[in-house]
Design an enzyme around this catalytic site. Sequence first.
Site, PDB file in Angstrom:
ATOM      1  N   HIS A 279       0.889  -1.162  -0.065  1.00 11.57           N
ATOM      2  CA  HIS A 279       0.032   0.047  -0.019  1.00 11.57           C
ATOM      3  C   HIS A 279       0.889   1.289   0.105  1.00 11.57           C
ATOM      4  O   HIS A 279       0.501   2.150   0.848  1.00 11.57           O
ATOM      5  CB  HIS A 279      -0.870  -0.019   1.141  1.00 11.57           C
ATOM      6  CG  HIS A 279      -1.891  -1.161   1.136  1.00 11.57           C
ATOM      7  ND1 HIS A 279      -3.207  -1.000   0.506  1.00 11.57           N
ATOM      8  CD2 HIS A 279      -2.231  -2.320   1.593  1.00 11.57           C
ATOM      9  CE1 HIS A 279      -3.980  -2.044   0.485  1.00 11.57           C
ATOM     10  NE2 HIS A 279      -3.347  -2.886   1.260  1.00 11.57           N
ATOM     11  N   ASP A 347      -0.063  -5.174   6.010  1.00 12.78           N
ATOM     12  CA  ASP A 347      -1.384  -5.984   5.377  1.00 12.78           C
ATOM     13  C   ASP A 347      -1.237  -6.099   3.850  1.00 12.78           C
ATOM     14  O   ASP A 347      -0.269  -5.050   3.220  1.00 12.78           O
ATOM     15  CB  ASP A 347      -2.553  -5.347   5.404  1.00 12.78           C
ATOM     16  CG  ASP A 347      -3.204  -4.051   4.912  1.00 12.78           C
ATOM     17  OD1 ASP A 347      -1.909  -3.178   5.003  1.00 12.78           O
ATOM     18  OD2 ASP A 347      -3.907  -3.902   4.450  1.00 12.78           O
ATOM     19  N   GLU A 348      -1.613  -7.110   3.265  1.00  9.32           N
ATOM     20  CA  GLU A 348      -1.870  -7.497   1.700  1.00  9.32           C
ATOM     21  C   GLU A 348      -0.493  -7.098   0.942  1.00  9.32           C
ATOM     22  O   GLU A 348      -0.474  -6.312  -0.177  1.00  9.32           O
ATOM     23  CB  GLU A 348      -2.879  -6.280   1.229  1.00  9.32           C
ATOM     24  CG  GLU A 348      -4.344  -6.721   1.926  1.00  9.32           C
ATOM     25  CD  GLU A 348      -5.547  -6.029   1.193  1.00  9.32           C
ATOM     26  OE1 GLU A 348      -6.285  -6.597   0.937  1.00  9.32           O
ATOM     27  OE2 GLU A 348      -5.341  -4.726   1.077  1.00  9.32           O
ATOM     28  N   VAL A 349       0.293  -7.673   1.526  1.00  6.98           N
ATOM     29  CA  VAL A 349       1.689  -7.744   0.696  1.00  6.98           C
ATOM     30  C   VAL A 349       1.649  -8.880  -0.748  1.00  6.98           C
ATOM     31  O   VAL A 349       1.003 -10.091  -0.308  1.00  6.98           O
ATOM     32  CB  VAL A 349       3.024  -8.496   1.635  1.00  6.98           C
ATOM     33  CG1 VAL A 349       3.982  -8.532   0.612  1.00  6.98           C
ATOM     34  CG2 VAL A 349       3.289  -7.457   2.264  1.00  6.98           C
TER      35      VAL A 349
END
Length: 590
Positions: A279, A347-349
Site C-alpha cells: 500500500h 497488510d496485503e503484501v
Amino acid sequence: MLIQSLLSSLLLLMLCLSSSTANVVATYHRSITKTVTTTNINVWPKPRNLTWGPPHQSTLLHPSFTITTTVNHHTNNHLSAAINRYINLIKTEHHRPLVPIATNLTKNLPPLSTLTITITNPSAPLHHGVDESYTLSIPWNASAATLSAPTTWGAMRGLETFSQLAWGTPTRVPVGVHVWDAPLFAHRGVMLDTARNYYPVRDIMRTIEALSMNKVNVFHWHITDSQSFPLVVPSEPGLADKGAYDSDMVYSPDDVRNIVEFGLDHGVRVLPEIDSPGHTGSWALAYPEIVTCANMFWFTPGSQILAAEPGTGHLNPLNPKTYQVMKNVIHDVTTLFPEPFYHAGADEVVPGCWKTDPTIQNYLSNGGTLNQILETFVNNTLPFIMSLNRTVIYWEDVLLSDSVHVSSTILPKENVILQTWNNGHKNTKRIVSSGYRAIVSSADFYYLDCGHGDFVGNNSAYDNQTGSDANNGGSWCGPFKTWQTIYNYDITYGLLEEEAKLVLGGEVALWSEQADGTVVDSRIWPRASAMAETLWSGNRDENGMKRYAEATDRLNEWRSRMVSRGIGAEPIQPLWCVRNPGMCNTLQPL
C-alpha cells in the site's frame, strides 16, 4: 340515469366511510403518539449500572448552573476544555425526546445548580488501559450533583452521561439517580482511511467529537496508502508534495497537532497508521527507486495480480534507501503523535508486485523467499519503532497471511499487537491462542464500507439480467453491515477465559474508496454507536439475554440526539416505529 345516480351515491358513501375510517385511524395513532411515554432514561452507551427512583421525579436545571472541580484548571487544560464544552451543551441543548419521559417535575425540590467533580489522579495520561470509570449521583432534595472519577478521562465519560440525562425546555434533570460505570474493553475505536479520498480537518474533528459522545476512545487514522500520501512529514516533504492529490489536500504538522489536541480535549486517542511495505504506491512519486511495481495496471487476467485493488506499489525491502526514508517518516510521525501505539500496517503484501523488481527476482532465483524479504523489512523497522518507546500494531497478515508472512520469533509479544480483519472469530482465535494481544476489526461484522458495491470500472458482475446478486453486487465484503449485525457481534466468542483477556477491544473501519466528507457521518453513525455500547457495557441484559430489541428504542433516541448535535447519523427506523414502541419488532410486544 337512475343507475348512474345510484352509483354516484354509493361512491360518495364509500368515500365518506373511507374518510371517516381514515380519520378514526389517524386519531387513534395520534392518541397513541400522545400517550406513549417511558420511564427509561436514554443514555448511550448504556451504563453498567444506573438506578432512578421510583418515584421518577425530576427538577429544573438552575439558570446559573455551573460545573466545579478542585482540580487546578491551569494544570489540566483538557479537563477545562471539557467542562466548558459541557456547561454550554447542557444549558443550550434542550433535547426533546422522541418518546416523552414519564416523570413528575416537582416544585418541592430545589433546582440543580452545581455538578461537582472530584478526580483522584488528574495527571494520568490518555494511554491504553487508563481507568475510565466514574460514579455520578444526582440526589433527592439537593441542589448539587457529584461526579467522581480516578482520572480526567473517566470524568469526561461521566460528563457525557450527565449531558444525556438533561432534556427539555426549560432544562430538567432526573433526581434520585445513581450511576456507576466503566468500560468492558479498553480499546474502542473507529478507523478512518483518509488516503483513498481526502477528508478536510473539520470532518475529522467532527468525527472525533462524535466518538467522544459515544465514549469511543480511539481514532485510528489510516493516513497514507497507495492512492495518496497526504501527511506532510517535515524531514521528507517530497512525499506529500508529490504524493498528495493536491496541495490543499494535505495534513500539515499544525493540522496534526490541532487534531491530536482536539482528541485529548475530548478523551480520544489519535492513533496513526503509516501502512508499509504494501500500500505504498504514492511514495514512488517522490522516491521511484524504492517502490516496486508502482503505477502499473493492477490486474491482468492470466498473469499475476499486482495489488489487492487499483493503486499498485510496494516498498522494496532489499533497497537500503528504503530504510533511510522509512526511519525519517517513523521518527517524524512519532514526534507528531504522542500516542504510545504506532500502527505499522503490513497488510496485503502481494507477491506479484515484488516479483516485478530485478533485484528481488535475483534474490528469489538464488534461493531466497518472499517470507524472508518481509522479515528483512520487519527486522529493519520494528526495532527502530520500539526504540522510540512505541508498541507496534500490525494487521494480522504479517503473521497469518497464506502468501507472505513472518515467523512469530521476530514479533515479540510484549511489543506487538495484531489487528484482525479476516475470517471472523477464527482469526481472533488464532492470534490470541498464539499469545498475542488482539484488536478485532472483522470485515464480516465491523467494515462500514461493505455493501456499497465495488469501485472498479467495467465490472461484469453488474451486467446480470437474471436478478441474482452475484457476489453481493460486486462488493467483496458484502452485504451491508447493519447496526444489528454489529451490535450482536461478540468479539470474544469461542475463546477460553485466558485467551479472551488478550482481546484489547475492537474497531469499526471505514475504508474510503467510496466515501469522503460528504457521507462520513451517515456511513459511521449510528452503526459505530452499536459497537460503542457492546464494547462499553456489552450487548446482554442482567439475565444474559441479547438486548437488541430494547436497544433499538434507545438507539432511535440516541440517533435523534446526535443529529441535533450536528452529526448526520442515518435513521434506523421510521418515526412511526419510534412513537409506537415494539410495534415494529418481529415478535408482538406483550
